[in-house]
Scaffold this motif. Structure first.
Motif, PDB file in Angstrom:
ATOM      1  N   ALA A 724      12.557  19.235  12.845  1.00  0.00           N
ATOM      2  CA  ALA A 724      12.581  20.326  13.815  1.00  0.00           C
ATOM      3  C   ALA A 724      11.607  21.432  13.429  1.00  0.00           C
ATOM      4  CB  ALA A 724      13.997  20.876  13.931  1.00  0.00           C
ATOM      5  N   VAL A 725      11.601  21.832  12.156  1.00  0.00           N
ATOM      6  CA  VAL A 725      10.676  22.879  11.709  1.00  0.00           C
ATOM      7  C   VAL A 725       9.230  22.421  11.892  1.00  0.00           C
ATOM      8  CG1 VAL A 725       9.873  24.210   9.724  1.00  0.00           C
ATOM      9  CG2 VAL A 725      12.328  23.910  10.112  1.00  0.00           C
ATOM     10  N   TYR A 726       8.958  21.167  11.558  1.00  0.00           N
ATOM     11  CA  TYR A 726       7.593  20.634  11.717  1.00  0.00           C
ATOM     12  C   TYR A 726       7.147  20.696  13.171  1.00  0.00           C
ATOM     13  CZ  TYR A 726       3.756  17.280  11.985  1.00  0.00           C
ATOM     14  OH  TYR A 726       2.552  16.688  12.235  1.00  0.00           O
ATOM     15  N   LEU A 727       8.028  20.285  14.104  1.00  0.00           N
ATOM     16  CA  LEU A 727       7.653  20.270  15.509  1.00  0.00           C
ATOM     17  C   LEU A 727       7.444  21.674  16.049  1.00  0.00           C
ATOM     18  CD1 LEU A 727       9.972  17.401  16.783  1.00  0.00           C
ATOM     19  CD2 LEU A 727       7.481  17.340  16.523  1.00  0.00           C
ATOM     20  N   VAL A 728       8.226  22.630  15.566  1.00  0.00           N
ATOM     21  CA  VAL A 728       8.002  24.022  15.977  1.00  0.00           C
ATOM     22  C   VAL A 728       6.683  24.535  15.405  1.00  0.00           C
ATOM     23  CG1 VAL A 728       8.828  26.392  15.788  1.00  0.00           C
ATOM     24  CG2 VAL A 728      10.453  24.548  16.269  1.00  0.00           C
ATOM     25  N   ALA A 729       6.466  24.328  14.107  1.00  0.00           N
ATOM     26  CA  ALA A 729       5.290  24.887  13.429  1.00  0.00           C
ATOM     27  C   ALA A 729       3.986  24.317  13.952  1.00  0.00           C
ATOM     28  CB  ALA A 729       5.397  24.645  11.929  1.00  0.00           C
ATOM     29  N   THR A 730       4.000  23.097  14.456  1.00  0.00           N
ATOM     30  CA  THR A 730       2.765  22.482  14.958  1.00  0.00           C
ATOM     31  C   THR A 730       2.623  22.605  16.466  1.00  0.00           C
ATOM     32  OG1 THR A 730       3.899  20.330  15.065  1.00  0.00           O
ATOM     33  CG2 THR A 730       2.640  20.813  13.064  1.00  0.00           C
ATOM     34  N   SER A 731       3.588  23.220  17.121  1.00  0.00           N
ATOM     35  CA  SER A 731       3.522  23.361  18.579  1.00  0.00           C
ATOM     36  C   SER A 731       2.504  24.422  18.978  1.00  0.00           C
ATOM     37  CB  SER A 731       4.897  23.752  19.126  1.00  0.00           C
ATOM     38  OG  SER A 731       5.229  25.076  18.736  1.00  0.00           O
ATOM     39  N   SER A 732       1.963  24.266  20.180  1.00  0.00           N
ATOM     40  CA  SER A 732       1.033  25.279  20.681  1.00  0.00           C
ATOM     41  C   SER A 732       1.748  26.605  20.879  1.00  0.00           C
ATOM     42  CB  SER A 732       0.414  24.813  22.002  1.00  0.00           C
ATOM     43  OG  SER A 732       1.421  24.591  22.981  1.00  0.00           O
ATOM     44  N   GLN A 733       3.037  26.568  21.208  1.00  0.00           N
ATOM     45  CA  GLN A 733       3.776  27.806  21.444  1.00  0.00           C
ATOM     46  C   GLN A 733       3.944  28.613  20.163  1.00  0.00           C
ATOM     47  OE1 GLN A 733       7.370  27.396  23.845  1.00  0.00           O
ATOM     48  NE2 GLN A 733       6.477  25.652  24.916  1.00  0.00           N
ATOM     49  N   TYR A 734       3.955  27.953  19.003  1.00  0.00           N
ATOM     50  CA  TYR A 734       4.038  28.694  17.742  1.00  0.00           C
ATOM     51  C   TYR A 734       2.654  29.005  17.189  1.00  0.00           C
ATOM     52  CZ  TYR A 734       5.044  30.050  12.964  1.00  0.00           C
ATOM     53  OH  TYR A 734       5.096  30.754  11.781  1.00  0.00           O
ATOM     54  N   GLN A 735       1.708  28.093  17.364  1.00  0.00           N
ATOM     55  CA  GLN A 735       0.379  28.283  16.786  1.00  0.00           C
ATOM     56  C   GLN A 735      -0.315  29.514  17.354  1.00  0.00           C
ATOM     57  OE1 GLN A 735      -1.752  25.874  14.751  1.00  0.00           O
ATOM     58  NE2 GLN A 735       0.191  25.023  14.080  1.00  0.00           N
TER      59      GLN A 735
END
Length: 738
Positions: A724-735
């Protein structure tokens, strides 16, 4: 556990937190509601939703456009907007008109007029010029229908659909909102969730003002408020971690400090060369201060200034040289810009990097003279106070200076060199080593140019003309040189470009890559109002961070924000999850240049004086400025994901060959506990949304991550947390920091 249960738990926790905070001796929360209302484009029958005014020209192209129904360049559109609460002097430049065509391409048009036409209902007529900022509108003038929306303070309105054909232009009414996450004035943190009120804005604020939010820092800001925290930060001791204490060394390394084996004998200190003749120690210090330093705001602003007043370890030889340069930036981060100009001009690191320390009247070098104008203070073209270009009668930008001006500044800056006079005058001198600590000085008066110079000319300038020094000798030359230097710096500092130039750059570094002219103008006014204030930049930084365009729980304008540059991407993840050494027994050693280097940025190693990326970089295929996107390529996109994979699923291990002495890891125990407490994955997602996304995670993103979580056995909560953390951290919404 569903979302209502989770909100109930949060509400209970918030009430308990308030009860605890009542007994703590700290200033009460005094921050006002940070949210601005979302603008609304009117579509009611009482108002004409929009109108088009075509160019007055009767040229063949204009007539053709009129009969075909397409929009000619320079047509004007009038829309009616409400639900905006304007500050004094806030007008047209606070708004932007966006259009999206049938292919999904977006254009942006300047708003040229704003008129209040119904005071009671606060309805404004907004006029925009249909001329895209990159000129691509003309090529697509007959592309079909468009969705129009207005943005204001980082918030996007509902959208209106416009169609045009041979019969003319028609508006088919409200096409609905464009938002994919909650709008800023509809706070996720409702009043009943006491402890979490405006948590989205706090998280956003900490992303802008620090190297990343932490639980402890969020708790403190929640308790004392943004404004009290800023006051603390302005006076906080800096640095928390002492600067590297490696002294000056000779330009040519000695045989026992060259990183080589001479005559079969290795260096007595195996780290001598690395510590003295590379950027290694100052880079590691930088990250340790970013991870663990208490004076986060000063460190963050100093890092921003280091990307304006650039020198680089590509050419700077010793860590002590770079450390002394960075001390100047940190010392003046909340000081007066004129004082920063003075200290940076005479800084030996800058003098070496841009050749001022070797520039003489016999062999003048224009590097520093050119860059102090072009890159550090005023730019190539004259600016309005809102940062937009002044234009001549033909619509072209007006130059701020020419080559003759550069030549005259070059002559003014001749004669300075490293301070190698007496210890009284140069207290940091070390025998046999160049003095890159004390400010440069006129050590040989004969090297300074004595002729008359003409500097920048602008209305009100009293410093344009530098008189010649006829008949000067000896100490009189040194006095003349220093007076001339001061006059030249005053001449630059008082140029009308400086306030908008500096203000816009710092907004881009801290908040958003493409601020509205209104935002720039408000900050520039603070810069100008504090020109004689020793704490001028303190007021500028405060104005940037507390401006309504910066504040709010969420920003829905899709062009708002900034791509997280590699350094800030790394530090934000590290601070969210308590970075420590690889074995968690000690602090991280801060050896992370390889990780950010793969993403296109190494601290203190800018490829040139133009920094890692230009402030006016336009995202390809758009008309939107996104400076950090210059680092974003197909290659670096992959390395960003690779870094996240390493730090989340593994760690940066001890590696003597890379001089990684402690390594770096993050702690996901808390996220693991959330995954374990709720097999559905909702609690984990709720907390990641709160901590990392300040509650703007889109429903689509939430559903995608939930589906991934549920493919992992509930008996493995750590893997669930990591995924879950990986998918958030690599998402365009977080980047993209929004």
């Amino acid at each position: 556990m569903n979302r209502s249960h989770i909100k109930s738990l949060r509400r209970t926790a918030g009430i308990l937190l308030i009860c605890v905070l009542m007994f703590l001796p700290a200033a009460a929360q005094t921050d006002p509601d940070p949210n601005s209302p979302t603008p609304i484009l009117l579509t009611t029958p009482n108002w004409t939703s929009a109108s088009i005014a075509r160019p007055a020209s009767k040229s063949a192209s204009a007539q053709s456009a009129a009969t075909s129904g397409s929009l000619a360049a320079s047509s004007q559109i009038v829309l009616y907007v409400t639900n905006v609460d304007l500050m004094e002097n806030e007008g047209a430049s606070a708004f932007r008109l966006s259009a999206e065509d049938a292919r999904g391409a977006r254009y942006r048009f300047p708003v040229v007029n704003l008129r209040l036409i119904d005071r009671r209902n606060r309805i404004y007529a907004l006029t925009a010029m249909l001329k895209d900022e990159t000129g691509s509108w003309e090529a697509n003038a007959a592309a079909g229908g468009f969705l129009f929306s207005v943005t204001w303070r980082g918030l996007e309105s509902n959208r209106l659909r416009m169609n045009f054909d041979a019969a003319g232009v028609t508006f088919s009414g409200d096409a609905g909102g464009a938002q994919t996450f909650p709008s800023a004035n509809q706070s996720v943190d409702d009043a009943s969730a006491v402890g979490y009120r405006w948590s989205g804005d706090r998280t956003r604020f900490l992303e802008q003002a620090t190297f990343g939010p932490t639980r402890a820092l969020d708790d403190r800001v929640r308790r004392i408020g943004l404004r009290v925290w800023l006051a603390e930060q302005f006076d906080a001791p800096y640095p928390t971690n002492p600067y590297p204490a490696f002294g000056l060394k000779p330009t040519t390394p000695s045989p026992d400090c060259n990183g080589l084996i001479d005559n079969g004998n290795p260096d007595s200190d195996p780290f001598c060369y690395v510590n003295h003749y590379t950027m290694y120690p100052v880079q590691n210090w930088f990250y340790k201060e970013a991870f663990y330093g208490d004076a986060q705001l000063r460190h963050r602003v100093a890092w921003a200034l280091a990307q304006l007043w650039v020198i680089s370890g590509v050419e700077v030889q010793q860590s002590s040289h770079m450390t002394n340069y960075y001390k100047v930036l940190a010392r003046n981060a909340f000081g007066n810009w004129r004082q920063l100009m003075q200290e940076m001009t005479l800084n030996p690191g800058m003098g070496g990097y841009l050749n001022m320390r070797t520039s003489t009247r016999f062999a003048p070098n224009e590097n520093y003279a050119r860059e102090i104008l072009q890159l550090f203070n005023i730019g190539l073209f004259q600016l309005n106070q809102d940062g937009t270009f002044k234009l001549d009668g033909e619509g072209n930008p007006i130059s701020t200076y020419d080559q003759t001006t550069v030549n005259n500044f070059t002559m003014t800056f001749t004669g300075w060199t490293l301070c190698e006079l007496s210890l009284t005058q140069c207290p940091s001198r070390v025998a046999g080593a160049p003095n890159f600590i004390d400010p440069m000085a006129i050590t040989n008066p004969n090297n300074h140019d004595l002729t008359a110079k003409t500097l920048l000319s602008y209305p009100g300038s009293t410093t344009t003309n530098v008189a010649a020094c006829a008949g000067c000798t000896g100490t009189a030359i040194a006095t003349y040189a220093n007076n001339s230097l001061n006059q030249a710096l005053d001449n630059i500092y008082n140029h009308p470009n400086v306030a908008p130039f500096v203000s816009k750059f710092l907004i881009q570094q801290l908040v958003t890559g493409d601020p509205t002219p209104a935002y720039v103008a408000r900050v520039a006014a603070v810069f100008n109002a504090n020109r004689a204030n020793a704490s001028q930049m303190k007021e500028v930084v405060r104005a940037i961070l507390l401006d309504p365009e910066a504040r709010g729980n969420a920003k829905t304008d899709p062009t708002y924000g900034k791509l997280r540059e590699p350094v800030l991407l790394l530090t934000n993840i590290a601070r969210h999850f308590e970075a420590r050494s690889a074995d968690r027994s000690a602090p991280s050693d801060g050896v992370l240049t390889t990780e950010t280097g793969a993403m296109g940025q190494v601290v203190f190693m800018a490829p040139s004086v133009f920094n890692f990326y230009p402030p006016d970089y336009v995202v390809p295929g758009t008309s939107f400025k996104g400076p950090e996107f210059a680092l974003y390529t197909t290659g670096t996109a992959v390395t960003r994901a690779n870094f996240a994979n390493t730090i989340i699923f593994s760690r940066i291990s001890v590696n003597p060959e890379r001089r990684v002495t402690a390594g770096t890891s993050i702690d996901l125990a808390e996220m693991q506990s959330f995954a374990q407490a709720d097999p559905s994955g909702d609690l984990l997602l709720e907390m990641l949304d709160l901590r990392m996304m300040h509650n703007i995670m889109s429903p689509q993103m939430r559903e995608t991550i939930r589906n991934v979580i549920q493919t992992i056995p509930a008996s493995d909560p750590l893997l669930r947390a990591r995924r879950a953390v990986y998918l958030v951290a690599t998402s365009s919404q977080y980047q993209v920091q929004r």
